[in-house]
Design a protein around this motif. Structure first.
Motif, PDB file in Angstrom:
ATOM      1  N   ALA A  37      27.454  53.109  87.145  1.00  0.00           N
ATOM      2  CA  ALA A  37      28.983  53.057  86.977  1.00  0.00           C
ATOM      3  C   ALA A  37      29.135  54.390  87.776  1.00  0.00           C
ATOM      4  O   ALA A  37      28.687  55.514  88.016  1.00  0.00           O
ATOM      5  CB  ALA A  37      28.914  54.793  85.886  1.00  0.00           C
ATOM      6  N   THR A  38      30.060  53.892  88.949  1.00  0.00           N
ATOM      7  CA  THR A  38      29.897  54.529  90.049  1.00  0.00           C
ATOM      8  C   THR A  38      31.547  53.906  90.829  1.00  0.00           C
ATOM      9  O   THR A  38      32.123  53.343  90.307  1.00  0.00           O
ATOM     10  CB  THR A  38      28.990  53.865  91.309  1.00  0.00           C
ATOM     11  N   ARG A  39      31.805  54.198  91.777  1.00  0.00           N
ATOM     12  CA  ARG A  39      33.148  54.285  92.694  1.00  0.00           C
ATOM     13  C   ARG A  39      32.712  51.812  93.115  1.00  0.00           C
ATOM     14  O   ARG A  39      31.689  51.966  93.853  1.00  0.00           O
ATOM     15  CB  ARG A  39      32.805  55.135  93.815  1.00  0.00           C
ATOM     16  N   GLY A  40      33.888  51.249  92.668  1.00  0.00           N
ATOM     17  CA  GLY A  40      33.876  49.824  93.033  1.00  0.00           C
ATOM     18  C   GLY A  40      34.636  49.950  94.100  1.00  0.00           C
ATOM     19  O   GLY A  40      36.157  50.409  94.188  1.00  0.00           O
ATOM     20  N   ILE A  41      34.912  48.801  95.209  1.00  0.00           N
ATOM     21  CA  ILE A  41      35.596  48.500  95.897  1.00  0.00           C
ATOM     22  C   ILE A  41      35.913  47.065  95.626  1.00  0.00           C
ATOM     23  O   ILE A  41      34.912  46.397  96.770  1.00  0.00           O
ATOM     24  CB  ILE A  41      35.060  49.201  97.746  1.00  0.00           C
ATOM     25  N   LEU A  42      37.048  47.152  95.963  1.00  0.00           N
ATOM     26  CA  LEU A  42      37.722  45.436  96.247  1.00  0.00           C
ATOM     27  C   LEU A  42      37.909  45.324  97.640  1.00  0.00           C
ATOM     28  O   LEU A  42      38.435  46.023  98.541  1.00  0.00           O
ATOM     29  CB  LEU A  42      38.879  44.652  95.182  1.00  0.00           C
TER      30      LEU A  42
END
Lengths: 316, 316, 316, 316
Positions: free
Chosen positions: A147-152
Motif C-alpha cells: 500500500a504505497t504510491r504507484g507510478i505507471l
C-alpha cells in the motif's frame, strides 16, 4: 553452465543481503513505510478505483508452457443445496478452486527462485523449500501488504507505439523516458507499474502469443533496469507480461536465462509480479495527466507458497 | 418449512431489487463511490497497514463442518528445479493450491445463497448457478473492489467484555453502542467491520470452538442488524466469525436458519464476509482513538465462483 | 426438444427397470455371475496379461472439449523427504492427483446420465445426484467388479480396414460379422470389447482427432447395437473411442444426441466404458485366433462419483 | 543417524539389483509370469468375486497423520446438465477427484521410498523423482498388472485371536504358522495377502486407531518377514494396515524407522500395498477351506506417481 561475470558483478552491487538483518524476509518490502503509504494515499484525487487484475478463468493465461502451471479449475461441492438434514428454505452453493498460485495476476515470493542453492539472505534453497512444508523462508505469508504510491511507467507511450515488439527488452533509458513523461520523481518505497502493452494479446484472445511470445521472442524487463530500481529504492516492480523479463537473454547467452528473476528475487529481494493489467489504468492516467496513485496489492497469504495470487487496485 | 412473516416483511423492507436497474449485479456495492473512496483515503493518518486476513493453511478454519469446505492443500509442480532442457543456473519452484473459495478470509458473492429459487435481483437461482458454467449471475468476478471508509464496531469493547459469549446475537442496539463509542457517523458507502472477538478461539488453537461454537451455540450477527445496515446504506459488513450470523436463529425456529445470509445476499445485495481478523486492528484503534480507516479488500476475481478469497487491509 | 418415437420404443423394449427389484443398482451387472466368472477363467490359456488402460498423464485424452473434463494433474506433497522430525535414513515421496473421474480409461456409472429427470430404475435424477453428497443412487461404489469372459469384436478387421472412418456408426450387422469371425457365441454375462481402432489417433499423437473426430464426425456405437446387446444379456460394452457413441446422431436429428448413452445407462442399466485400448489385445487375438479372455476390470470405488477410473486387464 | 549393520546385511542378502538387468523397473514383478497367472486362474473354483478395496471417501483412512495425505475430495464440473448449447433431452454429470495416490487401497511404487539417495536398481533418488516430471524411474505406469495366485495368510486366525494387538510385529514364524494352516506351498510369483485384522478398526469407525495405532504402537510386518518373502520369490505382499510395517521399529532404535519399506522397495524391489481389506475374503476362505485364489490388482497407471490407487479383486 555459467552466469557471466558482468551479471555476477551486477548481483553484488544490488544485493540487499544483511541490509535489514540476517532474519529479514521482506527484502525491498522494507521500503514500504508509513511514509510511503501516506504518500500513496495523498495521490487519491477523484476516488476512482481501477482494478489491475485479470479475471481468473479456465481459459486464462496459462497455455501449458511452461508445463506445470494450471489455470483455475472451479468445481462445486454444493450447488443450490442445503445440507440434507438442515432446516429452512435457504439454498446455497460452495465451490472449490484448484489453480497454480502463479496462474493469473500474482506476486513472486522471494522463495520462488534462486541459484547456487541460495535464496534471498543467503538461506539454503534446498533446505528452505520442501514439498512437505512449503517454503519455510520467504513463503507467501511473509509478503507485505503493498500500500504505497504507484507510478505507471508507460513504455510504449514513451516510445510512441501501441505496444512493444516481440523480444523487446525494456532498458534503463526507456524507464527514464517514461518517468520523465510523468513529471514525477521516484521516492523510496514507491512501486513501478511497467506497461509494455503485451497483455493486449491476451485480452484480444491470442493466449499463445501472450504466454510464449512470437518465435520465442518474449517482451520484458531487461537486466539494465535492475540497477535503476535498486538506486531508487523501489519496493516492487510489476509488469503486464507473462514472463516478466525479456527472452532470450539480451546477452545472447542462454545460460543467462532468468537473470532478472534471479538477481531481483535472490540478491535484491525485490517484489515483482506478472500478468497485471495496466490497460485501463494507462487510459485514465493519460486522460488526466496523473501517473501516480495509491497502489494496494495484498497477496493471498498461502502459507509456504512461492507465488501469491493478488488482486491489485489503483486508487486515483 | 417456512420463513416467518416477520422475516418476509423485513426482506421486503430492505430489498434493493431494481434500485440500480434490472441488470445490476453490484447490489450495495453501488454505494462504493469515488466519494466514499476519498472519504476512506482521508482516514489514512499514520500510514500504518493492518492486515485483516487469516493465513491460508492446511490447518485453517475449516474443520469439516459443514462438509464440503476444505482448507488449502498446497502442492508442488516443480521444486527448486529447472525444466530439464532449460539452460542456466536458475532453480525455481511452482506450486498449486486446492481450496474452497470460502476456505479462509472471504467475501460471499451474491450468488452464494438464495431462497425460493431466486437470487439478488430476482434472477433464477437454479438457472444462474450451474456446475458447468459456475455462477453466470453475481459470480466473484462481478464483486467490486472495496476501497472505502471502514469503521470498526467493537461489540465486546462496547459491552465491556473480551469476546462475546457462545450464541450471542449482535443487536441493533449493540451496533449503536459500539458506533457511539467511535464518535463517528456512518455515511453511505462505508463498510462495517464487526468485531465479536470470536476469532480469538481460532488464534488460540481451538479450531473446533471457532468453527462450530459451543454446544451448537454460534455467535454472530442477529436479524435486527439488517435494517440498521440498510438505513445507513453501508456497502458491506464483515465479521470475525466463521458462520457470520447467530445460530440457532433468534426466533427459536430452526426454519429461520440462515435468515441473515438470505436477506442480506438475496434481498438487499449486501457485501458480507467472514473469517476476518480484527484483533490487531482493535488494539490499534483503541490505542489512538480512531476507529475509521481506509479499508481495501479486492476479492480474487474467480469467474463464476460464489465466494471469493480476499486479503483485506486497513490503512490508518 | 424431442426424443423420437422410435428411440422411445427402443428404450421401452430394452428397459430393465424392475427386472432385479426396485432397489437394484447393478443393472446388467446382475448378469455377472459366478458362472460367467468361471467361463472367463476358463479362457486363460497362456497366462498372458494384456493391459487395456491408457496411461494417465497431463497430456492425456482430454483436450478441453467438452469443457470440464481434465487430464490428471500430478503434484507433490513430499519429495524425497522425511517428516522434519522423523528419525532414520529413509526418504520418501507422496503425491496427489487431481483428475476428472472420466479423464482416461473409465466406466460410466448408471448415475452419469439420464433424461426426463430419471435415472436407471426410475429414480429421480435431480434428487439422486447432488454436489454435496455425490450420487446417492448408482455411484461408482455401486459398480460391480467385472470379472467375466470378454470377447473382442474387432470391427475394422471384420470390415477389412485398419480403423473406422470418422463418423462411422457401428451397426448390429457389423457386430454380427465381427462375432462371426471369432467363432464364439455370446452368453449371458459376457462383456463386449468393441474395437474401432479410433484410439490409434491418440496413440499416434493426434489428441484432437481422437477426442473430437474430424469435422465433428465422431466414430462410435450406433443405436442399432443396443438391442443386440440386450438380447444377448451382455453385462458390459467397452470401446476404444472418446465419445463412445457415434456423432452426429444417425437419425440426422441432433435432438437424438447421446441416445446410446441415455438408453444404455438409464433404461437398460448397461455397464459401458470409454478410452479403452484394444490395440495390443487385437494383435494377440489375431495371432492365436482366440478372441475370448478373462476380462477383469474393477472400477475405483469413489463414493458418489458418476464415472470411475478403471485399469482393465485381459488374461488370455 | 544410522541403519544398523544387521539391517544392512539383510538388505544385501535380499537385494535384487541387477538380477533382471540394469534397466529393470519391475523388481519382483518379474516373478509374475504366464505360469503364475495360469496357476492363479486355476484357483477359480466357484467363480465368486471378492473385492479387497476400501471405498474411497472424504472420511476415508487419512486422518492427517502423516500430514500431506488427503482423502478424496469429490467435486462437480457438471451436475445433471447439458452443455448450454447442446441439443437433446439428455442430462449428465461430470465429476473430478482430488486425492493422494496413497489415499486408500494402493500399491507403493518402487520410487516411493529409498535411502542414501538410491532407489531400486541403484538409480539416484533425487535425480529420478522430481516434482516437474514425477518419477522418471519406477513410476506408477511401470507397475505390472498383478494377476497371479494369491494366498491369504491369516495371522490372527493362526494365533487364535480376532485381530492383532497394537504394536504387534508379524514374524517369519507366524507367516509359517499361517501358511501351514492353509496347506499350501508358496511358489515363485505368488502374492501374499497378510491379514492382521487391523482394518476392522476403520470399518468400525475408529479411524484414528486404524491410522496411527494406540499410543504410537502400530501393528504391521516385521523385518523378519523380508527374507521369508525373498526366499519364496513372492511377487508382492499386501496388508490390511495403514502403515504396512510395525512401529516403533522392533530394534527399539527409531533410526530403523521404515526399514521394511526401505529394504523391500529399494533393495528387493517387492510390490507392496496398504489399506487392503481382507475381512470378507478371510470369512470366505475360512468357510470353504481354500486360502488361494486368483488375485487381480491393476494399479492406476498415473505417469510419474510414486503410489498407485488400486481396486483389487480375489476370484475364488
Amino acid at each position: 553452465m555459467a552466469f557471466s561475470d558482468e551479471l555476477r558483478e551486477l548481483a553484488a552491487r544490488v544485493s540487499n543481503w544483511g541490509r535489514w538483518g540476517d532474519d529479514d524476509q521482506l527484502g525491498c518490502g522494507n521500503f514500504l513505510t508509513p511514509e510511503s503509504a501516506r504518500r500513496g494515499a495523498a495521490c487519491v484525487r477523484s476516488g476512482e478505483r481501477v482494478s489491475l487484475a485479470l479475471p481468473l478463468r479456465a481459459d486464462g493465461v496459462q497455455v501449458g508452457q511452461p508445463a506445470g502451471r494450471y489455470n483455475p479449475i472451479l468445481t462445486f461441492t454444493s450447488l443450490n443445496e442445503r445440507d440434507r438434514f438442515a432446516p429452512g428454505i435457504w439454498e446455497g452453493t460452495d465451490d472449490l478452486v484448484t489453480m497454480s498460485t502463479a496462474a493469473g495476476t500474482h506476486i513472486d515470493c522471494l522463495s520462488h527462485m534462486g541459484y547456487e542453492d541460495q535464496l534471498y539472505g543467503g538461506r539454503s534453497q534446498s533446505g528452505s523449500v520442501r514439498a512437505g512444508t512449503g517454503a519455510t523462508w520467504c513463503g507467501a505469508e511473509q509478503l507485505p501488504a503493498v500500500a504505497t504510491r504507484g507510478i505507471l511507467l508507460d513504455i510504449p507511450a514513451a516510445l510512441g507505439v501501441d505496444r512493444l515488439d516481440a523480444g523487446h527488452a525494456v532498458t534503463a533509458d526507456q524507464l527514464d523516458a517514461a518517468l520523465s513523461a510523468t513529471g514525477l520523481i521516484v521516492e523510496s518505497g514507491d512501486v513501478m507499474c511497467i506497461r509494455t502493452g503485451d497483455v493486449q494479446w491476451y485480452l484480444e484472445g491470442d493466449r499463445q502469443r501472450y504466454a510464449v511470445g512470437q518465435d520465442w521472442l518474449v517482451t520484458g524487463i531487461g537486466v539494465g533496469c535492475i540497477e535503476w530500481f535498486h538506486r531508487r529504492e523501489v519496493a516492487g516492480v510489476f509488469c503486464d507480461t507473462y514472463a516478466y523479463e525479456v527472452m532470450p537473454p539480451e546477452s545472447g547467452n542462454w545460460d543467462d536465462l532468468c537473470a532478472v528473476h534471479m538477481i531481483q528475487l535472490r540478491d535484491m529481494g525485490l517484489l515483482q509480479g506478472q500478468n497485471w493489467n495496466f490497460e485501463t489504468l494507462a487510459q485514465r492516467c493519460s486522460a488526466d495527466g496523473h501517473a501516480d496513485f495509491l497502489l494496494v496489492a495484498v497477496p493471498e497469504p498461502i502459507v509456504g507458497a512461492t507465488s501469491a495470487p493478488v488482486a491489485p487496485v489503483a486508487l486515483r
